[in-house]
Design a protein around this motif. Structure first.
Motif, PDB file in Angstrom:
ATOM      1  N   ARG A   3      31.681  51.914  52.033  1.00 44.32           N
ATOM      2  CA  ARG A   3      32.796  51.603  51.132  1.00 44.32           C
ATOM      3  C   ARG A   3      32.351  50.678  50.038  1.00 44.32           C
ATOM      4  O   ARG A   3      32.731  50.786  48.888  1.00 44.32           O
ATOM      5  N   PHE A   7      32.240  50.908  45.953  1.00 42.95           N
ATOM      6  CA  PHE A   7      32.923  49.912  45.139  1.00 42.95           C
ATOM      7  C   PHE A   7      32.014  49.396  44.022  1.00 42.95           C
ATOM      8  O   PHE A   7      32.397  49.296  42.857  1.00 42.95           O
ATOM      9  N   GLU A 198      41.810  44.079  36.639  1.00 38.83           N
ATOM     10  CA  GLU A 198      42.400  44.859  37.734  1.00 38.83           C
ATOM     11  C   GLU A 198      43.835  44.414  38.005  1.00 38.83           C
ATOM     12  O   GLU A 198      44.692  45.213  38.356  1.00 38.83           O
ATOM     13  N   GLY A 202      47.122  46.801  37.406  1.00 35.91           N
ATOM     14  CA  GLY A 202      47.852  47.132  38.626  1.00 35.91           C
ATOM     15  C   GLY A 202      46.963  47.726  39.703  1.00 35.91           C
ATOM     16  O   GLY A 202      47.421  48.027  40.794  1.00 35.91           O
ATOM     17  N   THR A 203      45.679  47.894  39.400  1.00 34.50           N
ATOM     18  CA  THR A 203      44.798  48.470  40.414  1.00 34.50           C
ATOM     19  C   THR A 203      44.479  47.459  41.512  1.00 34.50           C
ATOM     20  O   THR A 203      44.154  47.839  42.626  1.00 34.50           O
ATOM     21  N   GLU A 205      46.561  45.627  43.009  1.00 37.22           N
ATOM     22  CA  GLU A 205      47.568  45.843  44.039  1.00 37.22           C
ATOM     23  C   GLU A 205      47.144  46.977  44.974  1.00 37.22           C
ATOM     24  O   GLU A 205      47.217  46.859  46.187  1.00 37.22           O
ATOM     25  N   ILE A 206      46.680  48.066  44.347  1.00 36.56           N
ATOM     26  CA  ILE A 206      46.249  49.215  45.129  1.00 36.56           C
ATOM     27  C   ILE A 206      45.089  48.832  46.050  1.00 36.56           C
ATOM     28  O   ILE A 206      45.053  49.227  47.213  1.00 36.56           O
ATOM     29  N   LEU A 207      44.177  48.022  45.517  1.00 35.87           N
ATOM     30  CA  LEU A 207      43.038  47.621  46.333  1.00 35.87           C
ATOM     31  C   LEU A 207      43.492  46.741  47.491  1.00 35.87           C
ATOM     32  O   LEU A 207      42.965  46.828  48.596  1.00 35.87           O
ATOM     33  N   LEU A 208      44.490  45.891  47.228  1.00 38.40           N
ATOM     34  CA  LEU A 208      44.965  45.004  48.294  1.00 38.40           C
ATOM     35  C   LEU A 208      45.744  45.776  49.356  1.00 38.40           C
ATOM     36  O   LEU A 208      45.790  45.376  50.508  1.00 38.40           O
ATOM     37  N   VAL A 209      46.357  46.897  48.943  1.00 36.77           N
ATOM     38  CA  VAL A 209      47.074  47.716  49.917  1.00 36.77           C
ATOM     39  C   VAL A 209      46.104  48.569  50.730  1.00 36.77           C
ATOM     40  O   VAL A 209      46.420  49.021  51.816  1.00 36.77           O
ATOM     41  N   SER A 210      44.913  48.764  50.183  1.00 36.04           N
ATOM     42  CA  SER A 210      43.927  49.585  50.900  1.00 36.04           C
ATOM     43  C   SER A 210      43.344  48.783  52.062  1.00 36.04           C
ATOM     44  O   SER A 210      43.528  47.580  52.140  1.00 36.04           O
ATOM     45  N   PRO A 211      42.640  49.453  52.960  1.00 33.59           N
ATOM     46  CA  PRO A 211      42.078  48.735  54.110  1.00 33.59           C
ATOM     47  C   PRO A 211      40.991  47.723  53.734  1.00 33.59           C
ATOM     48  O   PRO A 211      40.557  46.955  54.580  1.00 33.59           O
ATOM     49  N   LEU A 212      40.543  47.713  52.471  1.00 37.42           N
ATOM     50  CA  LEU A 212      39.558  46.708  52.078  1.00 37.42           C
ATOM     51  C   LEU A 212      40.184  45.331  52.221  1.00 37.42           C
ATOM     52  O   LEU A 212      41.323  45.119  51.855  1.00 37.42           O
ATOM     53  N   LYS A 213      39.401  44.388  52.751  1.00 42.24           N
ATOM     54  CA  LYS A 213      39.920  43.025  52.855  1.00 42.24           C
ATOM     55  C   LYS A 213      39.765  42.336  51.508  1.00 42.24           C
ATOM     56  O   LYS A 213      38.859  42.658  50.744  1.00 42.24           O
TER      57      LYS A 213
ATOM     58  N   LYS B  78      47.749  49.155  56.766  1.00 40.93           N
ATOM     59  CA  LYS B  78      47.085  49.596  55.536  1.00 40.93           C
ATOM     60  C   LYS B  78      46.330  50.910  55.719  1.00 40.93           C
ATOM     61  O   LYS B  78      46.228  51.713  54.794  1.00 40.93           O
ATOM     62  N   LYS B  87      52.663  51.005  37.934  1.00 33.89           N
ATOM     63  CA  LYS B  87      51.584  51.174  36.952  1.00 33.89           C
ATOM     64  C   LYS B  87      50.647  52.188  37.594  1.00 33.89           C
ATOM     65  O   LYS B  87      50.337  52.075  38.762  1.00 33.89           O
ATOM     66  N   PHE B 102      36.104  57.474  44.567  1.00 35.69           N
ATOM     67  CA  PHE B 102      36.216  56.042  44.815  1.00 35.69           C
ATOM     68  C   PHE B 102      37.313  55.726  45.839  1.00 35.69           C
ATOM     69  O   PHE B 102      37.085  55.016  46.812  1.00 35.69           O
ATOM     70  N   GLY B 105      36.547  56.798  49.177  1.00 34.19           N
ATOM     71  CA  GLY B 105      35.535  55.893  49.733  1.00 34.19           C
ATOM     72  C   GLY B 105      36.137  54.628  50.308  1.00 34.19           C
ATOM     73  O   GLY B 105      35.787  54.225  51.407  1.00 34.19           O
ATOM     74  N   TYR B 107      38.961  54.192  51.492  1.00 37.17           N
ATOM     75  CA  TYR B 107      39.724  54.467  52.721  1.00 37.17           C
ATOM     76  C   TYR B 107      38.816  54.951  53.842  1.00 37.17           C
ATOM     77  O   TYR B 107      39.284  55.353  54.897  1.00 37.17           O
TER      78      TYR B 107
END
Lengths: 368, 246
Positions: A3, A7, A198, A202-203, A205-213, B78, B87, B102, B105, B107
């Motif tokens: 992952r 990134f 980011e 608004g991306t 937010e998406i990253l924070l909602v993803s399983p990435l810490k 999550k 947005k 990306f 990846g 996920y």
């Protein structure tokens, strides 16, 4: 791990597809080092001066010849009246006027004393000072050669030696400074901008909602800049070695390690800025005003810290760049090892931990 | 057959200082349901949603999403949800393909799976010709559809859509809702906030939030009967007016 690589790859796409950041990353360091190296210099070279010779005898001619023979001065004009001194200065080309008194040789022989007035244009005080010193040196040299063979009872002969930078090259002073600025700029400003971008898009937010810490997101964002900063540091060192003939007296490995430390300090600052700033513009302003200005003014890069007023000297202590400049000057010019710069290194490490600590705290508050 | 609940909220509350953004809301969402989460601007929809997707800690109350607790198991939440914000959260300076790769990846999808999904998604959306173009150059409607598909990439149990159709034309909105129905048919639960009251009619059930509280929750048909009006628009106006008036 996979992952993470994805990134970082994405981060490089961002960097390489944005002309503005590419320019800041690679154009700026080279432009700065060349500018500081060639254009901005305190050295005296071919300064235009004028002569006002009231006596026109053998001695004054000898002195004038000696001065014009040096590479530091060019005699541009011979003036004949006191009133002309003002005029030539006003025109601006002439930086100094040598005024020989009447009956120079005669006075020298008769009274063992003759006077030359050195008038300099002090609109630029540093240059004026240097000009006076250089002319004094030439005169002293002339005097000594004249007095050869004559026994004087007492004589003090100062022997000066400039160590670590014997030719007094300005670029030796600027390279550590420019390197500091560039590393700071790339690491702190670019990361804070890229993180706030980011947020703005608004991306984040998406990253924070993803399983990435969250810390993975932040590390993913800064790793490319560590790499790019190191590339920059290398380019700067290579430029200074091969173009400006600047020696690296100390260990290259230590230089690299200290640079990595400073890069991490700057990245921590960049992350801290991005926790405060909501927009790219704000991040940029904070980085420029809050980081670049102090680095240029208070780090000892251009203005010596020792000659600052006490309050500013105290403030300069909290600027990470000051410590890094001391370290790399030591390594590059004096060739010292870690035993001489461990204190500064510890201070930088302490500052880094402090910045990371605050960022983590701020970050948590935001997530609540 | 009674379907299982995938979202359960009980007295969920969020306060910022003195201000109560979300005031003790309780509701359930069933598997495969399209749940409309309505409310005026500032009613607390986004705050409530942020608690459910695990990026904001509730002040009190409990909630479970996909069976996991919103206080202690956000990591699992999550992994099981998709999210599309108002947005369009795709990267404009990455191509369609790169964006898909990306997000697949992060996920944690395998390279093979990403390749498979990518090809499928591109052909479903008819993006073959422009799959190597930067997303920034696509029209808004396409970006939104792509963004929705990307949020479904890892086959989440629930997908949260925060005003997904803001600013697009009615035809694109229609297409978008077709995609939503298709995903719901395949068992994905849809949790959607919207401003458009005609869209509320497409939902299986809707809740309407006013000033931090859920004031109404039922199927659109029953809500219209309850308030004795013709459209969801009127339901909404009536509710908002009642709260403001007294």
């Amino acid at each position: 791990m996979k992952r993470f690589i994805g990134f970082i790859k994405k981060e490089f796409y961002h960097i390489f597809r944005d002309r503005r950041s590419l320019f800041i990353l690679f154009g700026m360091p080279i432009a700065q080092i060349l500018l500081f190296g060639f254009a901005i210099t305190n050295e005296i070279n071919n300064v235009d001066i004028a002569i006002l010779d009231h006596s026109k005898d053998a001695t004054t001619e000898e002195i004038i010849n000696k001065i014009s023979a040096s590479k530091y001065f060019t005699i541009k004009q011979i003036i004949v009246r006191e009133a002309d001194i003002e005029t030539v200065f006003k025109k601006g080309k002439i930086k100094a006027v040598l005024n020989f008194e009447k009956d120079f040789s005669k006075n020298l022989i008769k009274e063992q004393k003759a006077t030359i007035q050195i008038i300099t244009d002090a609109t630029d005080p540093n240059t004026a000072n240097s000009i006076t010193n250089y002319i004094n040196a030439i005169l002293q040299n002339y005097q000594q050669s004249k007095n050869k063979g004559i026994q004087i009872d007492y004589q003090i002969v100062p022997q000066t030696r400039m160590v670590y930078n014997p030719e007094l090259k300005g670029v030796f002073m600027f390279v550590p400074g420019v390197m500091t600025i560039i590393l700071m700029l790339v690491s702190a400003m670019m990361t804070s901008i890229s993180i706030t971008r980011e947020k703005e898009l608004g991306t984040m937010e998406i990253l924070l909602v993803s399983p990435l810490k969250p810390f993975q997101v932040i590390i993913g964002k800064v790793v490319p800049y560590i790499f790019l900063s190191l590339v920059n540091a290398t380019v700067i060192v290579l430029l200074s070695i091969f173009i400006f003939k600047m020696p690296v007296a100390g260990s290259l490995f230590l230089l690299g390690a200290e640079s990595v430390l400073f890069i991490i300090t700057s990245l921590a600052l960049g992350i801290l800025i991005s926790t405060i700033a909501q927009t790219q513009q704000a991040a940029m302003m904070i980085s420029l005003m809050g980081l670049m200005l102090p680095v240029i003014l208070l780090s000892g890069f251009i203005f010596p810290i020792a000659s600052m007023p006490i309050p500013l000297q105290i403030i300069s202590n909290i600027i990470p760049a000051k410590w890094f400049i001391i370290i790399i000057k030591g390594i590059m010019l004096k060739g010292v090892g870690i035993t001489y710069v461990w204190k500064e290194t510890l201070i930088l490490i302490g500052m880094t931990l402090f910045f990371i600590g605050i960022s983590v705290k701020k970050y948590k508050i935001r997530l609540e | 057959m009674k379907k299982e609940n995938v979202i359960e909220a009980d007295q969920l509350t969020k306060t910022f200082g003195d201000f109560t953004a979300v005031n003790a809301i309780s509701f359930e969402v069933k598997k495969g349901e399209i749940f409309g989460f309505l409310g005026a601007n500032g009613a607390g929809k986004t705050t409530a949603m942020k608690m459910l997707i695990g990026i904001s800690k509730p002040s009190s109350g409990t909630a479970k999403v996909a069976g996991f607790d919103v206080y202690s198991q956000t990591e699992f939440i999550k992994k099981n949800i998709g999210y599309m914000s108002q947005k369009f959260a795709l990267y404009d300076d990455l191509t369609v393909k790169e964006n898909i790769t990306f997000f697949g990846g992060i996920y944690g999808l395998s390279r093979k799976k990403i390749k498979e999904k990518r090809a499928q998604l591109i052909s479903e959306l008819g993006l073959e010709d422009i799959s190597n173009k930067l997303v920034g150059s696509l029209p808004l409607g396409w970006k939104q559809k792509l963004s929705f598909s990307v949020s479904l990439l890892h086959e989440p149990k629930i997908v949260f859509l925060d005003e997904p159709t803001g600013g697009v034309d009615p035809i694109t909105r229609r297409h978008f809702w077709e995609m939503i129905y298709k995903a719901a048919d395949q068992g994905t639960t849809i949790f959607v906030t919207t401003h458009y009251m005609d869209e509320a009619e497409y939902c299986d059930r809707v809740s309407i939030m006013v000033e931090g509280k859920i004031e109404a929750l039922d199927t659109p048909k029953k809500l219209k009967e309850q308030f004795k009006v013709e459209s969801m628009n009127d339901v909404f106006l009536k509710l908002a007016r009642n709260i403001e008036a007294p």
